[in-house]
Design an enzyme around this catalytic site. Structure first.
Site, PDB file in Angstrom:
ATOM      1  N   HIS A   1      58.529  50.805  30.080  1.00 23.01           N
ATOM      2  CA  HIS A   1      58.896  49.429  29.758  1.00 23.01           C
ATOM      3  C   HIS A   1      60.383  49.175  29.968  1.00 23.01           C
ATOM      4  O   HIS A   1      60.950  48.262  29.385  1.00 23.01           O
ATOM      5  CB  HIS A   1      58.526  49.102  28.307  1.00 23.01           C
ATOM      6  CG  HIS A   1      57.069  49.191  28.027  1.00 23.01           C
ATOM      7  ND1 HIS A   1      56.489  50.340  27.567  1.00 23.01           N
ATOM      8  CD2 HIS A   1      56.082  48.284  28.171  1.00 23.01           C
ATOM      9  CE1 HIS A   1      55.189  50.135  27.413  1.00 23.01           C
ATOM     10  NE2 HIS A   1      54.918  48.900  27.778  1.00 23.01           N
TER      11      HIS A   1
ATOM     12  N   ASP B   1      63.830  42.853  25.544  1.00 21.05           N
ATOM     13  CA  ASP B   1      63.064  41.606  25.544  1.00 21.05           C
ATOM     14  C   ASP B   1      62.957  40.947  24.176  1.00 21.05           C
ATOM     15  O   ASP B   1      62.304  39.922  24.040  1.00 21.05           O
ATOM     16  CB  ASP B   1      61.661  41.847  26.104  1.00 21.05           C
ATOM     17  CG  ASP B   1      60.759  42.605  25.146  1.00 21.05           C
ATOM     18  OD1 ASP B   1      61.273  43.268  24.215  1.00 21.05           O
ATOM     19  OD2 ASP B   1      59.519  42.548  25.321  1.00 21.05           O
TER      20      ASP B   1
ATOM     21  N   ARG C   1      59.509  51.637  19.644  1.00 21.06           N
ATOM     22  CA  ARG C   1      59.957  52.014  20.977  1.00 21.06           C
ATOM     23  C   ARG C   1      61.335  52.652  20.981  1.00 21.06           C
ATOM     24  O   ARG C   1      61.677  53.431  21.871  1.00 21.06           O
ATOM     25  CB  ARG C   1      59.944  50.759  21.864  1.00 21.06           C
ATOM     26  CG  ARG C   1      60.108  51.009  23.326  1.00 21.06           C
ATOM     27  CD  ARG C   1      59.999  49.720  24.101  1.00 21.06           C
ATOM     28  NE  ARG C   1      58.659  49.174  24.057  1.00 21.06           N
ATOM     29  CZ  ARG C   1      58.326  47.966  24.507  1.00 21.06           C
ATOM     30  NH1 ARG C   1      59.252  47.187  25.025  1.00 21.06           N
ATOM     31  NH2 ARG C   1      57.087  47.543  24.441  1.00 21.06           N
TER      32      ARG C   1
END
Length: 565
Positions: A217, A392, A534
């Site tokens: 990602h 993001d 994450r």
């Protein structure tokens, strides 16, 4: 850099629509993703794969006979929402149950597991197989914490072949879980990807260096090491993936995967060194794959995956498959039979009192203010998230809040009361934002709505709603204070609010005080090391930087103080 797009926020949807138009013989567009264009035989287990977009050919490119029955596709590098997973899995179900397969990322786990619960309640048997092949993200004895990377393809291929061969639900899960347990991967990055609308790559690597242990990602490697020549790089990759070789294992399939901007010619040069390195260790390579198998937009990098095979797994790995992006062996084309697209029922608007409708208008105004504040904070939040994530968070939060404000406005126009307006906003935030932030904010807002009313609100409505939302977020994300998450700001905020209200301070000043407490708590997260999500594999990078989830929470509660008062 990603250069072709309209509105960056619509990139995933535009891409998916174009993909469906390019491959009408394979896939059909449904809300949240794609399903096979051909009807499955009644009684076949449906394999549903999914994750964020930006990884093509994963995940939509793997839909077809011998592979997946459907793919759920979220925004760029963001997990699909719970609603998307439910819609796609419902469309794919052929009466024998559904296997959900996805990578081990916080947002995916939250949303797919919530969807599994909803589908089970609706009478559809569902099992989950979480892919966790990335050896760099956790040690061997903490396998359950590892991320999913290119091992997704092997798990989905073997699960899809088993379903195609008539295995029942438990049989498909059995071989898929065995495949995951037999798979390890390691990735190398030379330059980070640039999502649509971003001003630059999510990370950079110094000249003469390479990031080792990347995430798909856009997460940078967990370490930087000197850039190596092809032979030395092959030795590094092979040595580390073979370090976890099971006793007596010889046969394996091997994947050399390009991350989006590494040329095929470069992959072939490296493969020319990987093969003799594996053979020197006694590995018998079975039907390998070299190419772009699961990418990260335009990341310059690659990964090596090895899956140890027994007779059953080898036969399933070699079974025929046909999809837009992955084909193996002969396969007969089935006649095109469009599937009916399931209708999504609109939430009903119950009768509401005048007082509750008035509060609903304030709720709508609060969401509008929150959306504006998050839009302004988007660059800062994205920068914070890029330190140890994919950058993001600001975009996801702004998108979710804007969707919530729009949904709340529609509910108010339809005469909804407080609770229903908040439920409309919760569903919209969760669905439009996606990822772990969308799931957590959706869960918190829904929990708050459940203690409110469309008739007469309770005397302690705001206090009870905040506590209920906190409990839902804590339970849903399994986070505690000190984990470096939104909870580090949310809990102090709630405790401050409750203490001031117990001391009979009016709600307005109590909320302002609590907002200041949340802001200070968010600042204090800079000293914490992430233990969840994450950012955990890159904990060292995160030290000295505030947690974006805690900061965005403080932004929201501070911005809406005027409406609460």
């Amino acid at each position: 850099m990603t250069k072709i797009f309209n509105d960056p926020a619509d990139f995933a949807g535009d891409m998916l629509s174009g993909f469906a138009r390019a491959f009408p013989g394979f896939v059909q567009r449904v809300p949240g993703g794609v399903v096979r264009a051909t009807q499955a035989a009644p009684g076949k287990v449906a394999v549903v794969v999914g994750g964020g977009s930006g990884h093509y050919p994963a995940f939509a490119g793997w839909v077809g006979p011998g592979l997946a029955d459907a793919a759920v596709v979220g925004y760029v590098f963001s997990s699909p929402s719970t609603q998307q997973v439910v819609a796609v899995a419902t469309a794919a179900d052929a009466g024998a149950g559904v296997v959900l397969s996805y990578g081990n990322y916080a947002g995916d786990v939250l949303n797919f597991e919530a969807a599994r619960a909803q589908l089970t309640d609706a009478g559809i048997p569902v099992r989950s197989v979480v892919v966790s092949d990335d050896l760099a993200s956790a040690p061997r004895d903490e396998r359950s914490l590892r991320r999913g990377t290119a091992g997704d393809l092997v798990v989905v291929k073997i699960a899809g072949a088993a379903a195609e061969a008539g295995y029942d639900l438990e049989g498909v899960v059995r071989v898929a879980e065995r495949t995951n347990a037999a798979t390890v991967s390691l990735g190398i990055a030379f330059e980070g990807p640039t999502p649509p609308g971003s001003r630059g790559p999510l990370f950079t690597v110094r000249d003469g260096r390479m990031g080792v242990g990347l995430g798909i990602h856009g997460e940078p490697g967990v370490s930087e090491e000197p850039l190596l020549g092809a032979r030395e790089l092959a030795g590094l990759l092979v040595g580390r993936v073979l370090a976890e070789r099971p006793d007596g294992a010889r046969r394996a399939t091997v994947l050399l995967n390009g991350m989006g901007a590494t040329k095929y010619e470069e992959l072939f040069v490296l493969w020319n060194e990987v093969v003799p390195a594996l053979e020197a260790e006694g590995v018998e390579i079975v039907e390998p794959e070299v190419g772009e198998l699961i990418t990260s937009l335009d990341m310059a990098g690659l990964s090596l995956t090895i899956t140890w095979l027994d007779d059953e797994l080898e036969a399933l790995w070699g079974a025929p498959a046909q999809s837009p992006a992955y084909r193996k062996g002969p396969a007969e084309a089935a006649p095109l039979t469009p599937r009916p697209v399931p209708e999504i029922a609109e939430r009903a608007i119950p009768e509401a009192s005048e007082a509750s409708r008035h509060v609903a208008k304030l709720v709508h105004a609060a969401f509008e203010t929150a959306a504006a504040a998050l839009a302004e904070a988007e660059p800062e939040l994205g920068e914070l998230d890029s330190v140890a994530g994919n950058g993001d968070h600001g975009r996801v939060m702004a998108r979710g809040a804007r969707a919530a404000a729009t949904a709340a406005g529609r509910a108010v126009e339809a005469g909804a009361g407080t609770a229903t307006t908040l439920l409309f906003a919760a569903d919209a935030w969760s669905d439009r934002a996606g990822g772990s932030s969308g799931a957590l904010w959706g869960a918190g807002l829904r929990a708050a709505a459940r203690v409110l009313s469309d008739t007469d609100p309770p005397a302690n409505a705001v206090q009870a709603a905040c506590r209920s939302a906190l409990d839902a977020v804590t339970a849903y994300g399994n986070a505690r204070v000190g984990d470096k998450t939104v909870v580090d700001a949310f809990l102090p905020f709630t405790e401050s609010l409750e203490a001031d209200l117990a001391a009979e301070l009016p709600l307005g000043p109590a909320w302002v005080n609590a907002s200041a407490v949340a802001a200070r708590a968010a600042e204090a997260t800079a000293s914490l090391s992430p233990r969840l999500g994450r950012a955990r594999p890159l904990a060292a990078r995160s030290l000295g930087h505030r947690d974006p989830g805690a900061v965005s929470f403080a932004v929201v509660v501070t911005a809406i103080a005027e409406h609460v008062a």
